[in-house]
Write an enzyme that holds these catalytic residues in place. Structure first.
Site, PDB file in Angstrom:
ATOM      1  N   LYS A  58      -7.404  -0.738  -9.151  1.00 51.79           N
ATOM      2  CA  LYS A  58      -8.103  -1.500  -8.567  1.00 51.79           C
ATOM      3  C   LYS A  58      -9.222  -0.154  -8.024  1.00 51.79           C
ATOM      4  CE  LYS A  58      -7.322  -3.101  -4.058  1.00 51.79           C
ATOM      5  NZ  LYS A  58      -7.905  -2.142  -2.816  1.00 51.79           N
ATOM      6  N   TYR A  93      -2.293   5.742  -4.645  1.00 53.92           N
ATOM      7  CA  TYR A  93      -2.865   6.916  -4.559  1.00 53.92           C
ATOM      8  C   TYR A  93      -2.228   8.308  -5.021  1.00 53.92           C
ATOM      9  CZ  TYR A  93      -5.844   3.731  -0.929  1.00 53.92           C
ATOM     10  OH  TYR A  93      -6.812   3.370   0.149  1.00 53.92           O
ATOM     11  N   THR A 142      -5.616   3.100  -7.190  1.00 55.09           N
ATOM     12  CA  THR A 142      -7.012   2.655  -6.738  1.00 55.09           C
ATOM     13  C   THR A 142      -7.765   3.924  -6.783  1.00 55.09           C
ATOM     14  OG1 THR A 142      -6.078   0.896  -4.423  1.00 55.09           O
ATOM     15  CG2 THR A 142      -8.172   2.087  -4.602  1.00 55.09           C
ATOM     16  N   SER A 171       0.810  -1.431   0.279  1.00 57.64           N
ATOM     17  CA  SER A 171       0.056   0.018   0.108  1.00 57.64           C
ATOM     18  C   SER A 171       0.743   1.109  -0.162  1.00 57.64           C
ATOM     19  CB  SER A 171      -1.237   0.522   0.895  1.00 57.64           C
ATOM     20  OG  SER A 171      -1.361   1.790   1.395  1.00 57.64           O
TER      21      SER A 171
HETATM   22  C1  LIG Z   1      -7.701  -1.980   6.846  1.00 57.31           C
HETATM   23  C2  LIG Z   1      -7.733  -1.878   5.143  1.00 57.31           C
HETATM   24  C3  LIG Z   1      -6.484  -1.609   4.939  1.00 57.31           C
HETATM   25  C4  LIG Z   1      -7.090  -1.176   3.471  1.00 57.31           C
HETATM   26  N1  LIG Z   1      -6.120  -0.570   3.015  1.00 57.31           N
HETATM   27  C5  LIG Z   1      -6.006  -0.218   1.537  1.00 57.31           C
HETATM   28  C6  LIG Z   1      -4.687   0.472   0.517  1.00 57.31           C
HETATM   29  O1  LIG Z   1      -4.115   0.712   1.274  1.00 57.31           O
HETATM   30  N2  LIG Z   1      -5.226   0.838  -0.048  1.00 57.31           N
HETATM   31  C7  LIG Z   1      -6.122  -0.160  -1.291  1.00 57.31           C
HETATM   32  O2  LIG Z   1      -6.217   0.001  -2.674  1.00 57.31           O
HETATM   33  N3  LIG Z   1      -6.647  -0.991  -0.626  1.00 57.31           N
HETATM   34  C8  LIG Z   1      -6.808  -0.880   0.539  1.00 57.31           C
HETATM   35  N4  LIG Z   1      -7.579  -1.482   1.772  1.00 57.31           N
HETATM   36  C9  LIG Z   1      -8.728  -2.802   0.251  1.00 57.31           C
HETATM   37  C10 LIG Z   1      -8.469  -4.147   0.005  1.00 57.31           C
HETATM   38  O3  LIG Z   1      -7.120  -4.183  -1.120  1.00 57.31           O
HETATM   39  C11 LIG Z   1      -8.655  -4.799  -0.346  1.00 57.31           C
HETATM   40  O4  LIG Z   1      -9.787  -3.800  -1.721  1.00 57.31           O
HETATM   41  C12 LIG Z   1      -9.835  -6.134   0.321  1.00 57.31           C
HETATM   42  O5  LIG Z   1      -8.983  -5.837   1.868  1.00 57.31           O
HETATM   43  C13 LIG Z   1     -10.600  -6.543  -0.491  1.00 57.31           C
HETATM   44  O6  LIG Z   1     -11.642  -7.382   0.973  1.00 57.31           O
HETATM   45  P1  LIG Z   1     -11.502  -8.741   2.060  1.00 57.31           P
HETATM   46  O7  LIG Z   1     -10.584  -7.090   3.046  1.00 57.31           O
HETATM   47  O8  LIG Z   1     -12.498  -8.653   2.477  1.00 57.31           O
HETATM   48  O9  LIG Z   1     -10.094  -9.645   1.295  1.00 57.31           O
HETATM   49  C14 LIG Z   1      -7.398  -2.123   2.680  1.00 57.31           C
HETATM   50  C15 LIG Z   1      -8.877  -3.174   2.889  1.00 57.31           C
HETATM   51  C16 LIG Z   1      -8.086  -3.194   4.676  1.00 57.31           C
HETATM   52  C17 LIG Z   1      -9.376  -3.599   5.496  1.00 57.31           C
END
Ligand SMILES: Cc1cc2nc3c(=O)[nH]c(=O)nc-3n(C[C@H](O)[C@H](O)[C@H](O)COP(=O)(O)O)c2cc1C
Length: 358
Positions: A228, A132, A158, A108
């Site tokens: 994404k 981002y 994203t 990330s």
């Molecule tokens: C705690 C947390 C932090 C996340 N941080 C980011 C991030 O920094 N950048 C991003 O593109 N997606 C982020 N996501 C989304 C994840 O990349 C992903 O799309 C999502 O967790 C998928 O769902 P799942 O947790 O049910 O597998 C985050 C998700 C969670 C749960």
């Protein structure tokens, strides 16, 4: 001693026991009434696998390729912010776990380690960098340049978070980033990280981003760019026209716009719109190897998992994240054997039915 975890749900419980209220709410929570958060998981139960028999499954492999990179299974580690808050092993531990499991980790932008540190932790293994685009383009450029310089093989832009979703668990717990953690990108942008809230760090993201900026990012990037956060056929089509290498059908794990559909229900229209031109990945709610098989049957090249590996990391550090990936791989392999699909590419549309009235 609690019994040893044998599946993702066991790890979720272990992580919930270990984490304080603020971090747990940040990790587990979704936006609004968390309808989409629940739907992402629940929607898989509305799909039924349709196994074929008398297929030679004496030699089954879960190995596949994504954007030309060989991986041991069609599961990639999703970008998840703030991993050192889950466990001191943080993103470096996650990178080693992914490397040992033979798959790609996506780092990330708002990680608690730099791209270089993560690269040094697991050298020579494939990795992607999630972007981002900050209002301060200089910070974004510097992060991307560092990732490219360290050999990251793709960028995942994203686009579903021009602002933070309404994360009410964070409001109630008063969550902010603990003072002892550093998110290098955030520090580069505003000079500090500790005490910053989720709304504040998303306010760094440029909400004016458009398809033109994507074109520029692709033009400037020596590595493939994935988009994404695509959720419609319209945007999947535009993504192809603008030259992305792949899309991730994602609603950010139910953390952004609540009341959007479960990603597995959006996958078919996106696959159809793309029509084989680029690779389609999906994430959100995947907790079992059989969920991965459903996604493959509906046209995904591979899936990303966010919380499953995060629960592993929170419960047992690097070893826990590695174990979660091993569990998913063995569940996929057994699923393929019982489904009659010797390799991921053999999983076809006819292997799944959407249950009516479920
Ligand atoms: C705690 C947390 C932090 C996340 N941080 C980011 C991030 O920094 N950048 C991003 O593109 N997606 C982020 N996501 C989304 C994840 O990349 C992903 O799309 C999502 O967790 C998928 O769902 P799942 O947790 O049910 O597998 C985050 C998700 C969670 C749960």
């Amino acid at each position: 001693m609690p019994p040893d975890p044998i599946n993702v749900s066991d790890y979720e419980r272990l992580a919930a026991d270990r984490l304080a209220e603020g971090p747990l709410g940040y990790y587990a929570g979704g936006a609004g009434d968390e309808r989409t958060l629940r739907e992402n998981v629940a929607a898989y139960a509305r799909h039924a696998l349709r196994p074929r028999v008398l297929v030679d499954v004496s030699d089954v492999t879960t190995a596949t390729t994504v954007l030309g990179t060989e991986i041991s299974m069609p599961v990639i580690v999703a970008p998840v912010a703030l991993q050192k808050m889950a466990h001191p092993d943080g993103e470096c531990g996650m990178a080693r776990a992914a490397a040992d499991a033979g798959t790609i980790m996506t780092l990330s932008t708002i990680a608690t380690c730099t791209p270089r540190e993560v690269s040094a932790a697991a050298p020579g293994t494939p990795r992607w960098f999630q972007v981002y685009v900050f209002r301060d383009r200089g910070v974004t450029r510097a992060m991307i340049d560092e990732a490219i310089d360290c050999g990251y093989q793709a960028l995942a832009l994203t686009v579903d978070a021009p602002r933070a979703g309404r994360r009410e668990r964070d409001f109630r717990s008063g969550f902010s980033v603990p003072d002892d953690l550093d998110m290098p990108a955030v520090t580069a942008a505003v000079g500090h990280t500790g005490g910053i809230t989720v709304q504040e760090f998303f306010s760094l993201v440029d909400p004016a981003l458009t398809w033109k900026d994507l074109e520029q990012l692709i033009a400037d990037s020596p590595v493939p760019v994935l988009l994404k956060g695509v959720q419609t056929a319209e945007d999947a089509r535009l993504a192809c026209e603008h030259g992305v290498a792949g899309i991730v059908v994602s609603n950010h794990g139910g953390r952004q716009l609540d009341t959007v559909e479960a990603t597995i229900d959006l996958l078919p229209e996106c696959v159809e719109a793309v029509d084989g031109r680029i690779e389609v990945l999906v994430d959100g709610g995947i907790r079992r190897g059989t969920d991965v098989l459903v996604a493959l049957a509906l046209g995904a090249r591979a899936v990303l998992v966010g919380r499953p590996t995060l629960w592993g990391l929170a419960a047992r550090g690097e070893a826990g994240a590695r174990h979660v990936l091993e569990i998913l791989r063995s569940e996929i392999e057994l699923g393929q054997v019982l489904l009659g699909a010797p390799d991921p590419g053999a999983v076809q549309r006819a292997h799944v039915r959407v249950k009516t009235g479920a």
